[in-house]
Design an enzyme around this catalytic site. Structure first.
Site, short mmCIF file in Angstrom:
data_model
loop_
_atom_site.label_atom_id
_atom_site.label_comp_id
_atom_site.label_asym_id
_atom_site.label_seq_id
_atom_site.Cartn_x
_atom_site.Cartn_y
_atom_site.Cartn_z
N GLU A 55 0.95 -1.12 0.04
CA GLU A 55 -0.07 0.03 0.04
C GLU A 55 0.96 1.34 -0.13
O GLU A 55 1.92 1.36 0.95
CB GLU A 55 -0.80 0.02 1.34
CG GLU A 55 -1.71 1.60 1.53
CD GLU A 55 -2.32 1.75 0.21
OE1 GLU A 55 -3.22 1.11 -0.22
OE2 GLU A 55 -2.38 2.77 -0.21
N ARG A 57 -0.18 4.61 0.32
CA ARG A 57 -0.96 5.63 0.74
C ARG A 57 -0.15 5.99 2.22
O ARG A 57 -0.43 7.11 2.61
CB ARG A 57 -2.44 5.29 0.99
CG ARG A 57 -3.24 6.60 1.68
CD ARG A 57 -4.51 6.18 1.73
NE ARG A 57 -5.31 5.73 0.73
CZ ARG A 57 -6.00 6.39 -0.25
NH1 ARG A 57 -6.17 7.99 0.08
NH2 ARG A 57 -6.45 6.08 -1.24
N CYS A 64 -11.69 4.42 0.96
CA CYS A 64 -13.08 4.22 1.81
C CYS A 64 -12.73 4.77 3.34
O CYS A 64 -13.24 5.79 3.66
CB CYS A 64 -13.44 2.95 1.86
SG CYS A 64 -14.64 2.61 2.75
N GLY A 169 -8.00 0.40 -6.88
CA GLY A 169 -8.89 1.34 -6.48
C GLY A 169 -9.17 2.48 -7.80
O GLY A 169 -8.94 2.21 -8.80
N GLU A 212 -24.50 13.75 -0.60
CA GLU A 212 -23.98 13.60 0.99
C GLU A 212 -23.33 15.00 1.46
O GLU A 212 -23.53 15.48 2.45
CB GLU A 212 -23.30 12.20 1.17
CG GLU A 212 -23.87 11.08 0.84
CD GLU A 212 -23.03 9.63 1.30
OE1 GLU A 212 -23.71 8.70 1.25
OE2 GLU A 212 -21.89 9.90 1.25
N GLU A 228 -26.60 19.50 -12.03
CA GLU A 228 -26.78 18.23 -12.59
C GLU A 228 -27.15 18.24 -14.14
O GLU A 228 -28.08 18.78 -14.26
CB GLU A 228 -27.58 17.35 -11.51
CG GLU A 228 -27.93 16.07 -12.12
CD GLU A 228 -27.08 15.05 -12.47
OE1 GLU A 228 -26.29 14.89 -11.49
OE2 GLU A 228 -26.74 14.44 -13.43
N VAL A 262 -22.21 22.56 -16.82
CA VAL A 262 -21.32 23.60 -16.35
C VAL A 262 -20.41 23.69 -17.68
O VAL A 262 -20.10 22.68 -18.11
CB VAL A 262 -20.38 23.05 -15.07
CG1 VAL A 262 -19.16 23.92 -14.88
CG2 VAL A 262 -21.38 22.92 -13.67
N LEU A 345 -18.05 0.62 -4.98
CA LEU A 345 -18.58 0.43 -3.61
C LEU A 345 -17.60 -0.54 -2.75
O LEU A 345 -17.24 -1.35 -3.20
CB LEU A 345 -20.11 0.05 -3.60
CG LEU A 345 -21.22 0.74 -4.27
CD1 LEU A 345 -22.53 0.05 -4.25
CD2 LEU A 345 -21.30 2.03 -3.59
N HIS A 470 -41.94 -5.21 17.31
CA HIS A 470 -42.55 -3.82 17.57
C HIS A 470 -42.00 -3.14 18.74
O HIS A 470 -41.96 -3.77 19.77
CB HIS A 470 -44.13 -4.28 17.79
CG HIS A 470 -44.86 -3.19 17.92
ND1 HIS A 470 -45.23 -2.19 17.03
CD2 HIS A 470 -45.52 -2.49 18.89
CE1 HIS A 470 -45.92 -1.21 17.30
NE2 HIS A 470 -46.06 -1.37 18.54
#
Ligand code: FAD
Ligand code: NAI
Length: 491
Positions: A55, A57, A64, A169, A212, A228, A262, A345, A470
């Site tokens: 990795e 990073r 994520c 990714g 979000e 949009e 845009v 996802l 319930h």
């Protein structure tokens, strides 16, 4: 410890034989430590393989955990809490002495705490499973050898692998002509890092990131406009759910410019000037904003991987090409997660990570692509799994719709949180559940019931005859199932 076993590949000028003979050898090497990569590595180790995960990073968990799901949910959760205290406390019988203020610096610290807690948790999991975590950038030397460029500036070295899983990714899709400076013109990464609430926030893209992030900053006081291109928001939602979502978000103060493209976005000092054009009429408009978020999707990340060295193919969208067993043209090189086909996802990447490792071990592994849930963590949340109405119509499948509104659900009413509904689509003849769509409180948790029903081929009667506790929100799911073939009880 590991580094002492590995001699620098640059030390050898005697040709590849000596260079590779010096490499540490693994059964499985995973390139990328995101939800796809780290899960694949853990599963491979659990299956008895000697495994390494590379990795670059500097922290595990990928997009994520570092700049995606987790920081965005921390901000969503805490901004919602602020909004509730500000607007709902009194009506719920809680008196607040003095002003309720948001402290963005501390909000960001709380977000970072969540991120660090989880990323270091993944590092512990790798240790626990005896996986070598190689901190650096991996690139193909040949079909079985990977070059690692260490993060600490030490010399490159190589590792040898019987099997390789690529899980590198995705990255932000740039908007041609609009330069992201992560200050005034930001990507999803920059919008998570703002140190103050902008007065005006414009967002290009009414997809999941756009909505979000619009929710977060609008709750904290920004005036938010979403631009949009399509005539609907929600990138892939059921049409009816998308319309209802837009209505509810507009009620919360978000402004929408749909069917609008845009044409320009430039920073001038502390202001961003944006030119937009109505797609249908061609009418132009100029907007000004303090911050502009570009959120028009993500693209596969393969830069620096040198996949060309081993002849791996990419399609027109830059996705690494694989077969149904995640295999490239080389059987021992698999690809999973955002860098290949399918929805971008985290849980999809994780499922693929497990299946890929199982395929190495047994030759078999399985992901049900018809049953990958999507959740948008706005308030109310929006969640869906399986087919939506427009897809079933396109396929000519006869179906029944069962709907139940949260206004008729006792728990939602008790919580004074009644916006939205559960909508279940079932085969007209067999009642087999084909899709579930929820807009409402805790939709993201409730959709798991839809996923389970789909996986087991349940009919709506199976769900409707299952006793639900319930008072719970999930009773709305049961009643929606009932509504496809009978009358709901509480509505
Ligand atoms: P990634 O998570 O992108 O991980 C790939 C890793 O590989 C990276 O850490 C990268 O540094 C590393 N890497 C790349 N190349 C190399 C190399 N050559 N050598 C070594 N390492 C390399 N999904 C959800 O399901 N739920 C959500 O709520 C959600 N929220 C999101 C919010 C935002 C703002 C964003 C941007 C995304 C969100 N996503 C969400 C999407 C989710 O983050 C991705 O689908 C998921 O991270 C994909 O996992 P992955 O392992 O395929 O790739
Ligand atoms: P998206 O694909 O969800 O939405 C992009 C939106 O931008 C679409 O509605 C599209 O029509 C619009 N668009 C594209 N070009 C445009 C243009 N030129 N002008 C105006 N609008 C334009 O992509 P997003 O929101 O960037 O998210 C990227 C990925 O991250 C998604 O695949 C998503 O699944 C994932 N993600 C998932 C989350 C979750 O599961 N809760 C949260 C955030 C991201």
């Amino acid at each position: 410890m590991l580094r002492s076993n590995i001699k620098s590949s640059r030390q050898f000028n005697l040709g590849q034989f000596i260079r590779f003979a010096s490499s540490k050898s693994y059964d499985v090497v995973v390139i990328g430590g995101g939800p796809g990569g780290y899960v694949a590595a853990i599963k491979a180790a659990q299956l008895g393989f000697n495994t390494a995960c590379i990795e670059k990073r500097g922290s595990l968990g990928g997009t994520c955990l570092n700049v995606g799901c987790i920081p965005s949910k921390a901000l969503l959760n805490n901004s919602h809490l602020y909004h509730q205290i500000q607007h709902e406390a009194k009506s719920r019988g809680i008196d607040i002495a003095g002003d309720v203020k948001v402290n963005v610096e501390n909000l960001q610290k709380a977000k970072q705490k969540a991120v660090t807690g989880l990323t270091s948790g993944v590092e512990m999991l790798l240790k626990k499973n005896k996986i070598d975590y190689l901190k650096g950038a991996g690139s193909f030397i040949d079909e079985h050898n990977i070059n690692v460029k260490p993060l600490d500036g030490a010399e490159d070295y190589s590792v040898e692998a019987k099997n390789i899983i690529v899980a590198t990714g995705s990255e932000v899709t740039p908007f041609p002509g609009i330069e992201i400076d992560e200050e005034r013109i930001v990507s999803s990464t920059g919008i998570l890092e703002l140190s103050e609430v902008p007065n005006r926030l414009s967002i290009i893209g009414g997809g999941i990131i756009g909505l979000e992030m619009a929710s977060v900053w609008s709750r904290l006081g920004a005036e938010v406009t979403i631009i949009e291109f399509q005539n609907a928001i929600g990138a892939g939602m059921d049409d009816e759910v998308a319309k209802q979502t837009q209505k509810l978000l507009a009620k919360q103060g978000l402004k929408f410019k749909l069917g609008t493209k845009v044409t320009k976005g430039v920073r001038e000092g502390d202001v961003v000037k944006i030119e937009v054009e109505n797609v249908k009429s061609g009418e132009k408009e100029e907007l000004e904003s303090d911050v502009l978020l570009v959120a028009i999707g993500r693209r596969p990340h393969t830069a620096g991987l040198n996949f060309e060295n081993v002849g791996l193919e990419v399609d027109q969208k830059g996705r690494l090409v694989i077969d149904s067993n995640f295999r490239t043209k080389h059987e021992h090189i698999q690809v999973i997660g955002d860098v290949t086909f399918g929805p971008m996802l985290a849980h999809k990447a994780e499922e693929e990570g497990i299946a890929a490792a199982e395929i190495i071990k047994t030759g078999y592994g399985h992901v049900n692509y018809g049953n990958i849930p999507s959740v948008m963590y706005t308030h109310p949340e929006v969640a869906w799994v399986g087919a939506n109405e427009q897809q079933l119509k396109e396929q000519g499948i006869k179906f029944k719709v069962g709907k139940f509104p949260f206004i008729a659900n006792s728990r939602a009413k008790t919580n004074v949180d009644t916006d939205g509904f559960v909508k279940i689509l079932a085969d007209a003849e067999t009642q087999r559940i084909l899709g579930a769509h929820i807009i409402g409180p805790n939709a993201g948790e409730m959709i798991a019931e839809g996923g389970l029903a789909l996986e087991y081929g349940a009919s709506t009667e199976d769900v409707a005859r299952t006793c639900h506790a319930h008072p719970t929100l999930s009773e709305a799911f049961k009643e929606a199932a009932l509504a496809t073939f009978d009358k709901p009880i509480n509505f």
